[in-house]
Write a protein that holds these residues in place. Sequence first.
Motif, PDB file in Angstrom:
ATOM      1  N   ARG A 193      16.444  42.816 100.589  1.00 49.76           N
ATOM      2  CA  ARG A 193      15.368  41.977 101.112  1.00 49.76           C
ATOM      3  C   ARG A 193      14.620  41.351  99.941  1.00 49.76           C
ATOM      4  O   ARG A 193      14.015  42.040  99.129  1.00 49.76           O
ATOM      5  CB  ARG A 193      14.388  42.803 101.952  1.00 49.76           C
ATOM      6  CG  ARG A 193      15.017  43.525 103.123  1.00 49.76           C
ATOM      7  CD  ARG A 193      13.938  44.111 104.030  1.00 49.76           C
ATOM      8  NE  ARG A 193      12.983  44.915 103.268  1.00 49.76           N
ATOM      9  CZ  ARG A 193      13.111  46.213 103.030  1.00 49.76           C
ATOM     10  NH1 ARG A 193      14.171  46.860 103.478  1.00 49.76           N
ATOM     11  NH2 ARG A 193      12.200  46.883 102.342  1.00 49.76           N
ATOM     12  N   THR A 200      20.872  38.706 106.235  1.00 52.32           N
ATOM     13  CA  THR A 200      22.063  39.182 106.953  1.00 52.32           C
ATOM     14  C   THR A 200      23.037  38.047 107.277  1.00 52.32           C
ATOM     15  O   THR A 200      24.066  38.287 107.899  1.00 52.32           O
ATOM     16  CB  THR A 200      21.675  39.894 108.269  1.00 52.32           C
ATOM     17  OG1 THR A 200      20.981  38.972 109.120  1.00 52.32           O
ATOM     18  CG2 THR A 200      20.796  41.099 107.986  1.00 52.32           C
ATOM     19  N   SER A 220      18.857  48.708 104.241  1.00 49.36           N
ATOM     20  CA  SER A 220      18.302  47.585 103.490  1.00 49.36           C
ATOM     21  C   SER A 220      17.218  48.109 102.557  1.00 49.36           C
ATOM     22  O   SER A 220      16.641  49.174 102.796  1.00 49.36           O
ATOM     23  CB  SER A 220      17.719  46.519 104.428  1.00 49.36           C
ATOM     24  OG  SER A 220      16.569  47.012 105.091  1.00 49.36           O
TER      25      SER A 220
END
Length: 301
Positions: A193, A200, A220
């Motif tokens: 992130r 994604t 993540s």
Amino acid sequence: MNDSADIRFLLTIRESGSLIAAARKLGLSPSAVTQRLQQLEKKLGAQLVSRTARRLQFTDEGTLLCERGADLIEQFDSLFDDLQMRRNGLVGTLKINAPLGFGRRHLAPVIGDFQQQNPDIDVALTLSDQPLTETMDRFDIVVHIGELPLSNRVGYAIAPNARFVCAAPALLKRLGMPESPDELSRLPCIVLRENNEDVTLWQFSKGRTRRSVRVSAHLSCNDGDVIRQWACEGRGVILRSEWDVADDIARGKLVRLLPGWKAPDANVMALTHQRVGVPARTRHFMQFLQSRFKPVPPWRR
């Protein structure tokens, strides 16, 4: 307003976010800061800052003064930096912002060597998982990796950097080697992130053919070192910068997938405020930084 100190005072308030924080930074009492601000507004005949119990907000006049004033201060400082350099060499403080992983592994050693060679320069390095969302005006240089969104900053190329899809041999032995990008949707993936991107949605190209794949990510993190470690442990597939995974691929900890397909490059850039009026210390560091990644960057040696 005939003194650059007034502009610096106002810029300190903006950077601090509150009069109390500005007072701390300036070494003054909050009442002294308030009084000086009132005197400045009286001198200009305009309210610069709207002050309420909950927040501090700059008026249009205050915003204009900060934006234009910051450019003037930078040119003013650049002039005296150049004069000082002619007499005594490079001086001053260099503020740099960079991504976490790249900053730790590749930028910190460069900064350490630069400061050692230029002992009169103080370097303040800030590492962030979202460097472009920081207040960019606080920094002389912002190191960015990947596509550059619209910005009034001037970009300088530092190093080429591809992006690879990778997975651990154990995962591939268990689930099989994907033959096309579409097959990634059936594999567990891990995403990083950063910079508010759609992490994604992975994109690939082969010649004129384009593929976009929505991957399933049950893991993540905002730290690239973490997702790379997870991938080495066989927990999922990652799409990661070449600078980060080249060593693991060479050692066999990770395997590059889909070598015939190319993900968008994520080249390394350094951003500065402007081309004209950049302080000598900033220019010299930029040249030093570029020289450390030529003729090829460390991850391709």
